[in-house]
Design a protein around this motif. Structure first.
Motif, short mmCIF file in Angstrom:
data_model
loop_
_atom_site.label_atom_id
_atom_site.label_comp_id
_atom_site.label_asym_id
_atom_site.label_seq_id
_atom_site.Cartn_x
_atom_site.Cartn_y
_atom_site.Cartn_z
N UNK A 268 -7.97 10.56 1.88
CA UNK A 268 -9.42 10.40 1.76
C UNK A 268 -10.11 10.51 3.12
N UNK A 269 -9.55 9.85 4.13
CA UNK A 269 -10.21 9.80 5.42
C UNK A 269 -9.76 10.88 6.40
N UNK A 270 -8.48 11.25 6.36
CA UNK A 270 -7.96 12.23 7.33
C UNK A 270 -7.85 13.62 6.76
N UNK A 271 -8.01 13.76 5.44
CA UNK A 271 -7.98 15.08 4.82
C UNK A 271 -6.59 15.56 4.42
N UNK A 272 -5.56 14.84 4.85
CA UNK A 272 -4.18 15.23 4.51
C UNK A 272 -3.37 13.97 4.20
N UNK A 273 -2.28 14.15 3.44
CA UNK A 273 -1.38 13.03 3.21
C UNK A 273 -0.51 12.83 4.44
N UNK A 274 -0.02 11.60 4.67
CA UNK A 274 0.83 11.36 5.84
C UNK A 274 2.14 12.15 5.74
N UNK A 275 2.66 12.54 6.90
CA UNK A 275 3.90 13.31 6.93
C UNK A 275 5.09 12.39 6.63
N UNK B 96 0.83 -1.21 0.00
CA UNK B 96 0.00 0.00 0.00
C UNK B 96 0.86 1.26 0.00
N UNK B 97 1.95 1.22 0.74
CA UNK B 97 2.82 2.40 0.82
C UNK B 97 3.67 2.57 -0.44
N UNK B 98 4.09 1.45 -1.03
CA UNK B 98 4.95 1.54 -2.21
C UNK B 98 4.17 1.93 -3.47
N UNK B 99 2.90 1.53 -3.56
CA UNK B 99 2.13 1.85 -4.77
C UNK B 99 1.32 3.14 -4.65
N UNK B 100 1.45 3.83 -3.50
CA UNK B 100 0.77 5.12 -3.33
C UNK B 100 -0.66 5.02 -2.81
N UNK B 101 -1.17 3.80 -2.67
CA UNK B 101 -2.55 3.63 -2.23
C UNK B 101 -2.74 4.08 -0.78
N UNK B 102 -1.72 3.87 0.04
CA UNK B 102 -1.81 4.28 1.45
C UNK B 102 -2.02 5.80 1.55
N UNK B 103 -1.24 6.56 0.78
CA UNK B 103 -1.37 8.02 0.80
C UNK B 103 -2.78 8.45 0.39
N UNK B 104 -3.33 7.76 -0.60
CA UNK B 104 -4.68 8.10 -1.07
C UNK B 104 -5.71 7.85 0.03
N UNK B 105 -5.59 6.70 0.72
CA UNK B 105 -6.53 6.38 1.79
C UNK B 105 -6.40 7.37 2.95
N UNK B 106 -5.17 7.71 3.28
CA UNK B 106 -4.92 8.66 4.37
C UNK B 106 -5.55 10.01 4.05
#
Length: 276
Positions: A269-276, A257-267
């Motif tokens: 989507x739900x938290x309103x910001x990309x992970x730091x 999820x982190x390598x393909x960018x999907x994690x950033x999208x989910x973060x």
């Protein structure tokens, strides 16, 4: 002679039955051993069952919240659970969600009612004695939620007259007692009950992870976070101790999820910001 023959035949018959029963017992023992081996390998047992059973929260906006109208549960944790199911089966729908709370989740896992916990669960040394954790999948921090205009601006504002609301079985309840020993702490079964109690005036502040409090703030903008974060709360996915293959599958999912960018999208989507 007839009596002797009958007695001998009877003895032979009994002996034959005993041998048959012993043979059946041996086969049964082999099958049981096989089942025990499958149970020991959590991932194999899950594959044989054909679905992954995950404990999630139903009352935590942004992470796991059940819509009372549709019955659908949605949130960041839910999407992580779907990703794990997809990694194991190639199909995210091979997933069953079961409601847990901070108080019940470890018991349900240890009883075998669920395969894994994905429920805003902070990794701690105490919990590591009971379960095995995945890699960190979300970083949160404990904070305070108060009504706008409240004189409470942070930990330093908590006095012996302050009632702080928390959830049973959470690290938040333990932390607030250590950080603000003079304040009174009231514990509730789940986050929604605690938030309702705050709105009803049963306390002046509610404490838990900032990520959960943000969801409450979205529910009612009359409430706001104050004081910043006063702890670090790394979330992990919990499995029964010794379930190494299942844990590896979960960690592999998180890496994907982190390598393909999907994690950033989910973060986002739900938290309103990309992970730091």
């Amino acid at each position: 002679m007839r009596k002797r023959y009958s007695w001998s035949a009877l003895m032979l018959l009994i002996l034959s039955c005993l041998l048959v029963l012993a043979g059946c017992g041996g086969k049964q023992g082999t099958a049981t051993s096989g089942n025990e081996a499958a149970a020991a390998n959590g991932l194999e047992a899950i594959k044989q069952r054909g679905k992954l059973v995950v404990g999630v929260k139903y009352d935590t906006k942004l992470f796991g919240l059940k819509d009372p109208a549709s019955g659908k549960v949605e949130g960041f944790d839910i999407d992580i659970a779907k990703a794990v199911a997809k990694h194991i089966f190639g199909d995210e729908t091979k997933l069953e969600l079961k409601e847990v709370t901070s108080k019940t989740r470890i018991t349900l896992l240890q009883n075998g009612d669920i395969d894994a916990i994905i429920a805003t669960m902070t990794i701690s040394d105490e919990r590591k004695k009971q379960v095995d954790f995945s890699d960190v999948y979300f970083n949160a921090g404990q904070s305070l939620l108060v009504k706008k205009g409240s004189p409470i601006t942070g930990l330093e504002s908590l006095t012996p007259d302050t009632k702080v609301l928390a959830v049973k079985g959470s690290t938040s309840a333990k932390n607030i007692r250590e950080k603000a020993p003079k304040a009174t702490v009231l514990e509730f079964e789940n986050y929604q009950d605690a938030f309702n109690a705050l709105k009803a005036g049963q306390g002046q502040a509610l404490t838990t992870d900032n990520s959960i409090l943000l969801g409450m703030q979205q529910q009612d903008p009359n409430y706001t976070l104050v004081g910043g974060n006063f702890t670090e709360e790394p979330y992990g996915i919990a499995v029964k101790k010794g379930q190494t293959e299942l844990l590896q599958a979960i960690n592999d999912t998180l890496k994907e999820l982190k390598s393909n960018g999907e994690y950033d999208k989910l973060h986002e989507q739900w938290l309103g910001v990309k992970p730091e």
